[in-house]
Every structure is written in C-alpha cells, then in structure tokens.
Design a protein around this motif. Structure first.
Motif, short mmCIF file in Angstrom:
data_model
loop_
_atom_site.label_atom_id
_atom_site.label_comp_id
_atom_site.label_asym_id
_atom_site.label_seq_id
_atom_site.Cartn_x
_atom_site.Cartn_y
_atom_site.Cartn_z
N ARG A 1 55.95 34.30 45.99
CA ARG A 1 55.04 33.36 45.20
C ARG A 1 54.18 34.54 44.33
O ARG A 1 53.84 35.66 44.86
N CYS A 2 53.95 34.35 43.10
CA CYS A 2 53.15 35.39 42.32
C CYS A 2 52.08 34.62 41.55
O CYS A 2 52.40 33.46 40.80
N GLU A 3 50.84 35.04 41.34
CA GLU A 3 49.77 34.62 40.57
C GLU A 3 49.51 35.73 39.56
O GLU A 3 49.68 36.84 39.83
N THR B 1 51.57 44.46 43.08
CA THR B 1 51.20 44.29 42.14
C THR B 1 51.27 44.95 41.19
O THR B 1 51.32 46.12 41.08
N LEU B 2 51.82 44.38 40.02
CA LEU B 2 52.02 45.13 38.64
C LEU B 2 50.78 44.72 37.72
O LEU B 2 50.15 43.52 37.68
N GLU B 3 50.62 45.63 36.30
CA GLU B 3 49.74 45.64 35.72
C GLU B 3 50.32 46.03 34.35
O GLU B 3 51.07 46.79 34.31
N VAL B 4 49.87 45.20 33.34
CA VAL B 4 50.43 45.60 31.81
C VAL B 4 49.19 45.56 31.00
O VAL B 4 48.55 44.62 31.28
N LEU C 1 54.64 37.70 30.51
CA LEU C 1 54.22 37.00 31.72
C LEU C 1 55.53 37.08 32.74
O LEU C 1 55.62 37.26 33.77
N ALA C 2 56.70 36.15 32.07
CA ALA C 2 57.74 36.06 33.00
C ALA C 2 58.28 37.35 33.32
O ALA C 2 58.64 37.55 34.61
N TYR C 3 58.46 38.79 32.51
CA TYR C 3 58.75 39.65 33.03
C TYR C 3 57.79 40.45 34.23
O TYR C 3 58.23 40.76 35.26
N ALA C 4 56.61 40.09 34.05
CA ALA C 4 55.69 40.65 35.20
C ALA C 4 55.75 40.04 36.37
O ALA C 4 55.81 40.45 37.63
N LEU D 1 46.99 42.45 32.22
CA LEU D 1 47.65 41.17 32.82
C LEU D 1 47.95 41.87 34.00
O LEU D 1 48.21 43.16 34.62
N ILE D 2 47.55 41.24 35.38
CA ILE D 2 47.82 41.65 36.69
C ILE D 2 48.78 40.44 37.32
O ILE D 2 48.30 39.29 37.31
N ALA D 3 49.77 40.91 37.77
CA ALA D 3 50.77 40.28 38.44
C ALA D 3 50.88 40.33 39.90
O ALA D 3 51.20 41.57 40.32
#
Length: 139
Positions: A111-113, A35-38, A56-59, A94-96
């Motif tokens: 997969r990523c949400e 999980t990444l956050e920005v 969003l694409a980067y994350a 933003l949470i990926a």
C-alpha cells in the motif's frame, strides 16, 4: 532480509533514466517500507496548475516496487497497481510512502499513501494506491 540498504536503493533509482527526468529521490528504504520524493515544479504540472496525475502514479508505482524489494530482493517487477486520487496535489514536494502488507515467496502486496507537502512542511493526503509486485528471480 534482502541485504539491500538505502545507499543501494539510491543507486538503483539513479540508474532509472525516467526517475532522473522527474527528479525523484528515495529518502527511506528498509524493513518493508520505502519513501520517494519529487519536488513539485512547473514542468510536472497539468493545465490547472496541479501536479499531473501521471507523476503521482509514477511515484506510487516506484515506491511500491522499492518497498517490495526490501522483502523480495532486488529483482522485482510491478504486477499491477491501482490508484485513487483524493485531492489535487499542490505545494512544494510530493511524498510517496509505501509499506508492504504481505510478502509471499514470489510476490508482495504493498500500500502507498501520497502526500503533498507545503512550504511549512504540512502534509496533505492526495492519493492512495495498492499494488502487487512480483519476484523476477527464477525459482
């Protein structure tokens, strides 16, 4: 088992100049997930005030690759990914969240949400992505 942990993943993320520019942080890592956050801030918005799709694409890309690293090891590269934007991202963070769907000997499918979290912590799904990550370790 790759022997990697959250502390090592944070060091890797911190070594990426672009991730520092965006202000990304990794908050979960291990067992086929990352999980990444920005933080959503003015500099990352587009002309209508929404978080820019490139962020969003980067994350998505980076969280997908980190998740795959939990199963393939640290030497990985994105083979490709696709993203579908569902709704504009607004809010505080933003949470990926990425999860490995399948790992082979040399590649993983992930997969990523992507969620936008508001001040109250409520999360809204704003995009989904899927990618293939390749092991960069010579066989």
């Amino acid at each position: 088992m790759t022997g990697l942990d959250l502390q090592m993943a944070r060091k890797v993320l911190d070594s990426q100049p672009f991730s520092g520019l965006v202000g990304a942080r990794i908050t979960a890592f291990g067992d086929g997930s990352a999980t990444l956050e920005v933080d959503i801030r003015q500099e990352l918005r587009q002309q209508n005030g929404f978080l820019h799709g490139g962020v969003l694409a980067y994350a998505a890309d980076n969280s997908i690759t980190f998740a795959a690293g939990t199963t393939l090891g640290p030497a990985v590269l994105t083979g490709g990914f696709s993203i579908q934007y569902i709704r504009p991202a607004t809010g505080r963070t933003l949470i990926a969240q990425a999860d490995v769907v399948h790992t082979g000997r040399r590649q993983a499918v992930v997969r990523c949400e992507l969620f936008a979290a508001g001040e109250d912590g409520a999360k809204t799904l704003c995009a989904v992505a899927q990618g293939t990550v390749l092991s960069a370790t010579p066989s």
